[in-house]
Design an enzyme around this catalytic site. Structure first.
Site, short mmCIF file in Angstrom:
data_model
loop_
_atom_site.label_atom_id
_atom_site.label_comp_id
_atom_site.label_asym_id
_atom_site.label_seq_id
_atom_site.Cartn_x
_atom_site.Cartn_y
_atom_site.Cartn_z
N SER A 223 39.26 59.80 50.30
CA SER A 223 40.23 58.86 49.73
C SER A 223 41.40 59.68 49.21
O SER A 223 41.25 60.87 48.90
CB SER A 223 39.58 58.12 48.55
OG SER A 223 40.57 57.50 47.75
N TYR B 194 34.53 57.11 40.73
CA TYR B 194 34.99 57.08 42.13
C TYR B 194 35.83 58.33 42.46
O TYR B 194 35.59 59.01 43.46
CB TYR B 194 35.80 55.80 42.36
CG TYR B 194 36.25 55.60 43.79
CD1 TYR B 194 35.40 55.02 44.73
CD2 TYR B 194 37.52 55.99 44.21
CE1 TYR B 194 35.81 54.83 46.05
CE2 TYR B 194 37.94 55.80 45.52
CZ TYR B 194 37.08 55.22 46.43
OH TYR B 194 37.50 55.04 47.74
P1 NAP Z 1 33.82 47.93 52.13
O1 NAP Z 1 34.40 46.93 53.07
O2 NAP Z 1 33.30 47.48 50.82
O3 NAP Z 1 32.71 48.73 52.90
C1 NAP Z 1 31.81 49.63 52.29
C2 NAP Z 1 30.60 49.73 53.16
O4 NAP Z 1 29.67 50.65 52.57
C3 NAP Z 1 29.87 48.41 53.30
O5 NAP Z 1 29.46 48.26 54.64
C4 NAP Z 1 28.66 48.59 52.39
O6 NAP Z 1 27.57 47.80 52.76
C5 NAP Z 1 28.39 50.05 52.61
N1 NAP Z 1 27.47 50.59 51.61
C6 NAP Z 1 27.56 50.51 50.26
N2 NAP Z 1 26.51 51.12 49.69
C7 NAP Z 1 25.73 51.58 50.70
C8 NAP Z 1 24.50 52.29 50.76
N3 NAP Z 1 23.85 52.65 49.64
N4 NAP Z 1 23.99 52.60 51.98
C9 NAP Z 1 24.63 52.25 53.11
N5 NAP Z 1 25.79 51.56 53.12
C10 NAP Z 1 26.34 51.24 51.92
O7 NAP Z 1 34.91 49.03 51.77
P2 NAP Z 1 35.82 49.96 52.70
O8 NAP Z 1 37.17 49.90 52.14
O9 NAP Z 1 35.63 49.67 54.13
O10 NAP Z 1 35.22 51.40 52.32
C11 NAP Z 1 34.71 52.31 53.28
C12 NAP Z 1 34.97 53.73 52.82
O11 NAP Z 1 36.37 53.97 52.76
C13 NAP Z 1 34.42 54.04 51.42
O12 NAP Z 1 33.88 55.35 51.41
C14 NAP Z 1 35.67 54.00 50.55
O13 NAP Z 1 35.56 54.80 49.42
C15 NAP Z 1 36.70 54.54 51.53
N6 NAP Z 1 38.07 54.21 51.16
C16 NAP Z 1 38.54 52.92 51.21
C17 NAP Z 1 39.85 52.68 50.86
C18 NAP Z 1 40.46 51.30 50.92
O14 NAP Z 1 41.61 51.15 50.51
N7 NAP Z 1 39.76 50.29 51.40
C19 NAP Z 1 40.69 53.71 50.45
C20 NAP Z 1 40.17 54.99 50.40
C21 NAP Z 1 38.87 55.24 50.76
P3 NAP Z 1 27.29 46.39 52.03
O15 NAP Z 1 28.53 45.56 52.23
O16 NAP Z 1 26.10 45.86 52.78
O17 NAP Z 1 27.03 46.70 50.59
#
Ligand code: NAP
Length: 279
Positions: free
Chosen positions: A164, A177
């Site tokens: 991130s 985080y």
């Molecule tokens: P998201 O839509 O909430 O997706 C997160 C995913 O992680 C979901 O599929 C969730 O599954 C899964 N997850 C959570 N806990 C888990 C566990 N213990 N074991 C296996 N899977 C698990 O959010 P996203 O934005 O796509 O995030 C994905 C990654 O990108 C994360 O690492 C986040 O920190 C990073 N990121 C996102 C952003 C942004 O702006 N969106 C920015 C920087 C970094 P469930 O839904 O079933 O809980």
């Protein structure tokens, strides 16, 4: 100005990852989902990991198989060692090997520092950092066992850590985080150094603000969107496909000499936009 219509569409060369087997954690939602689909479109067979939400994972599998590649949904909590080893063992058994790991699963449990519970701190570290450690360790074992297969890829394996911009930018109210992502940065670089002699490439992608469920409050209302766009010189909120494209490129042999790098995919968020008009 904010238009996801300007996200480049359909630019993934179809056969870029042909014959490779990819594991994407947290692939039933947001960035993981788009990445799993992007890898499939590029010719890889894909394991779609999920922890809850089997139906959503199965929908992703269905979309990926429509490209003529294999896909399957595997349930595992990435923070649990036994579940991670069971998942990677099963993938090797059913798909033959692992060529690409995208350690993407992550979550937030936000609180002001003095109100943050140990449970909130621990949960985020467990999933965001320990989860990546466990998945990377199991993938690296398989990469070392198999070695390079030149017809498939120039390297023995690729690990892409989803980091991130907050591996760099401090974030009030999110110390768990930001600490987890700072940890991901150093874990990635250390693994890259240790594993490069085995022809294993470890890199990270650091998204800026991407429109997914994790940060809904930051883009859902016009006011929140306006606030957010102030932090993005490129003046659009990111789309999960922006990250998918970066991961596909990093995983491919086009990037064979890229080792231990963080690729920021953030519309310029890390360029200190507050200094654009002075300072
Ligand atoms: P998201 O839509 O909430 O997706 C997160 C995913 O992680 C979901 O599929 C969730 O599954 C899964 N997850 C959570 N806990 C888990 C566990 N213990 N074991 C296996 N899977 C698990 O959010 P996203 O934005 O796509 O995030 C994905 C990654 O990108 C994360 O690492 C986040 O920190 C990073 N990121 C996102 C952003 C942004 O702006 N969106 C920015 C920087 C970094 P469930 O839904 O079933 O809980």
């Amino acid at each position: 100005m904010d238009s996801t219509a300007s996200v480049p569409q359909g630019v993934i060369p179809v056969q870029l990852l042909k014959g490779q087997k990819a594991l994407v954690t947290g692939a039933n939602s947001g960035i993981g989902k788009a990445t799993a689909i992007g890898l499939g479109r590029a010719g890889a067979d894909v394991v779609v990991n999920y922890v809850a939400g089997r139906d959503a994972a199965e929908e992703v599998v269905e979309e990926i198989t429509s490209f003529g590649v294999r896909a399957a949904a595997y349930e595992a909590d990435v923070s649990q060692e036994d579940q991670v080893t069971a998942m990677t063992d099963r993938m090797v058994q059913e798909f033959g090997t692992i060529d690409i790991l995208v350690a993407n699963a992550g979550l937030q449990r936000d609180a002001r520092f003095t109100e943050m519970t140990l449970e909130q701190w621990q949960k985020v570290l467990d999933v965001n950092l320990t989860g990546q450690f466990l998945c990377a360790r199991e993938a690296a074992k398989e990469f070392r066992r198999r070695g390079v297969v030149p017809e498939v890829s120039s390297s023995a394996g690729k690990i892409i850590c989803m980091s991130s911009v907050h591996q760099l930018i401090p974030w009030s109210g999110h110390v768990n985080y930001a600490s987890s992502k700072g940890g991901v940065q150093m874990m990635m670089a250390t693994l890259a150094q240790e594993l490069a002699p085995y022809k294993i490439r470890v890199n990270a992608v650091a998204p800026g603000a991407i429109r997914t469920p994790i940060n809904r409050s930051a883009w859902e209302t016009p006011e929140a969107r306006e606030d957010l766009l102030r932090l993005i010189p490129y003046k659009r909120i990111g789309d999960p496909q922006d990250i998918s494209h970066a991961v596909v490129a990093l995983a491919s042999d086009l990037m064979d000499y890229v080792v231990g790098t963080t690729l920021y995919v953030d519309g310029g968020m890390t360029l200190f936009p507050g200094f654009a008009t002075g300072g």
